[in-house]
Design an enzyme around this catalytic site. Structure first.
Site, PDB file in Angstrom:
ATOM      1  CE  LYS A  81      43.577 -23.177 -51.622  1.00 13.20           C
ATOM      2  NZ  LYS A  81      42.902 -22.686 -50.419  1.00 13.20           N
ATOM      3  NE  ARG A 136      39.955 -17.488 -46.113  1.00 15.96           N
ATOM      4  CZ  ARG A 136      40.620 -18.422 -46.805  1.00 15.96           C
ATOM      5  NH1 ARG A 136      41.621 -18.071 -47.592  1.00 15.96           N
ATOM      6  NH2 ARG A 136      40.298 -19.694 -46.727  1.00 15.96           N
TER       7      ARG A 136
HETATM    8  C1  LIG Z   1      43.544 -23.215 -49.410  1.00 17.50           C
HETATM    9  C2  LIG Z   1      42.922 -23.664 -48.181  1.00 17.50           C
HETATM   10  C3  LIG Z   1      43.525 -24.665 -47.410  1.00 17.50           C
HETATM   11  C4  LIG Z   1      44.879 -25.255 -47.747  1.00 17.50           C
HETATM   12  O1  LIG Z   1      45.890 -24.326 -47.445  1.00 17.50           O
HETATM   13  P1  LIG Z   1      47.436 -24.734 -47.515  1.00 17.50           P
HETATM   14  O2  LIG Z   1      48.133 -23.600 -46.884  1.00 17.50           O
HETATM   15  O3  LIG Z   1      47.757 -24.888 -48.959  1.00 17.50           O
HETATM   16  O4  LIG Z   1      47.601 -25.977 -46.764  1.00 17.50           O
HETATM   17  C5  LIG Z   1      42.855 -25.110 -46.287  1.00 17.50           C
HETATM   18  N1  LIG Z   1      41.661 -24.593 -45.930  1.00 17.50           N
HETATM   19  C6  LIG Z   1      41.050 -23.619 -46.637  1.00 17.50           C
HETATM   20  C7  LIG Z   1      39.733 -23.108 -46.177  1.00 17.50           C
HETATM   21  C8  LIG Z   1      41.663 -23.119 -47.776  1.00 17.50           C
HETATM   22  O5  LIG Z   1      41.057 -22.139 -48.463  1.00 17.50           O
END
Ligand SMILES: *Cc1c(COP(=O)(O)O)cnc(C)c1O
Length: 355
Positions: free
Chosen positions: A35, A128
């Protein structure tokens, strides 16, 4: 064209290699999270070339951009009910927390002759996404199997994203126990037990991930070589995968302190200024908060100071630099997480790939 972001694919490749070796050693698979760079297939491809088999993104549109890549695609935000059809088409799996949405996606998948893999999220304290009523989660786990085009693929948890609750062995043991029960409810063991994001890396390196948890979803760790519990950089990784170049449009000697009556900024905050003297060499660059995030950005030249930015002007103090700057010249900035995300979201920023 400026501004432009330079992506060092070679350094990214090295980061992925290092991180994969660390996770392999602990029996943990990596779902590569895309993302931050908006699902850019040229970058995601590196993840797959280095041996990852699963890609995750929070936006269906980004999954669509990667549709021609071979990996298994996960939607890692609970899908919108309004995008059930697109989810069924472009995601092989999704993180879910609402039965109504699971049903809708599965129904669309059925029409397309596709199978949808459901990963149920448990909220273990970050408040969340995910079930806090674990009995409800288990009931849904059983019901997923009754849908013709859906299967229960796994369980997941996300921590350290909203309340910044840290993952620990106890929480992950709880997840593993829940996964065991969910497997019993579904009538088959679960393939995926996804223990979080880059904030779980520190626990993993300390040997604290219990048996039964077998996957992490990593964005920041792969891209910046950083774990997010203590915010440490991991040995053998590069922090300069993303560098931004912007052009200087004004260079003048100006005082460090503004003059006149001071008001508040658009967030209602009164700005504060450091007195560095009446004569400082200031550069204004053609770059703004629309294109980057000043708080997660560091000038490559240690003599350059970021003073702040408005939506499309970046103000720098270059007085202490040993380099000669000029109007029409450029300044290089190293980008962190949110800054990279904005640079990739902004159409004004050109993307350049270095091998
Ligand atoms: C963005 C996200 C991740 C990745 O997070 P990082 O800290 O960049 O590794 C993993 N799981 C979910 C649900 C996310 O929204």
């Amino acid at each position: 064209m400026y501004p432009r972001v330079m992506v060092n694919l070679g350094h990214l490749r090295q980061n992925v290699r290092t991180m994969k070796a660390l996770c392999d050693e602990k029996g943990i698979s990596i779902t590569g999270v895309t993302k931050v760079f908006r699902g850019d297939p040229r970058i995601a491809k590196i993840f797959l070339e280095e041996g990852l088999t699963m890609l995750g993104d929070s936006r269906v549109e980004n999954l669509k951009r990667m549709k021609d890549l071979p990996g298994e695609k996960w939607l890692i935000r609970p899908p919108m009910l309004s995008e059930a059809a697109a989810t069924a088409r472009f995601a092989d799996a999704a993180l879910h927390s609402e039965w109504e949405v699971i049903q809708a996606v599965a129904e669309q998948a059925y029409r397309m002759g596709r199978q949808h893999k459901v990963i149920l999220m448990a909220d273990l304290g970050d408040i969340r996404e995910g079930y806090v009523d674990y009995e409800e989660l288990l009931r849904v786990a059983a019901r997923v199997e009754s849908l013709p085009a859906a299967t229960l693929y796994g369980l997941g948890v996300n921590l350290t994203c909203f309340s910044f609750i840290q993952p620990d062995t106890e929480k992950l043991e709880q997840l593993a126990r829940l996964a065991q029960k969910a497997g019993e409810a579904a009538g088959h063991p679960l393939q995926i037990v996804s223990g979080g994001n880059s904030a779980t890396l520190d626990l993993m390196l300390r040997g604290g991930i219990p048996a039964g948890v077998n996957d992490l979803r990593l964005g920041e760790g792969l891209l910046f070589g950083r774990e997010r519990a203590k915010y440490q950089y991991l040995p053998g990784t590069f922090q300069d995968v993303f560098t931004l170049e912007c052009e200087i449009v004004e260079l003048k000697e100006k005082p460090s302190l503004p003059w006149g009556q001071v008001g508040v900024d658009s967030y209602g905050h009164k700005p504060e200024f450091v007195d560095r003297g009446p004569k400082r060499l200031k550069a204004v660059c053609a770059l703004g908060k629309q294109d980057f995030d000043p708080e997660t950005t560091w000038p490559e030249d240690p003599g350059v100071l970021i003073l702040g930015a408005s939506s499309d002007h970046l103000m720098l103090d270059v007085t202490d630099s040993r380099q000669e700057y000029r109007v029409g010249g450029t300044v290089r900035l190293r980008l962190g997480y949110f800054s990279t995300m904005r640079a990739f979201t902004s159409d004004y920023v050109e993307k350049v790939y270095l091998d």
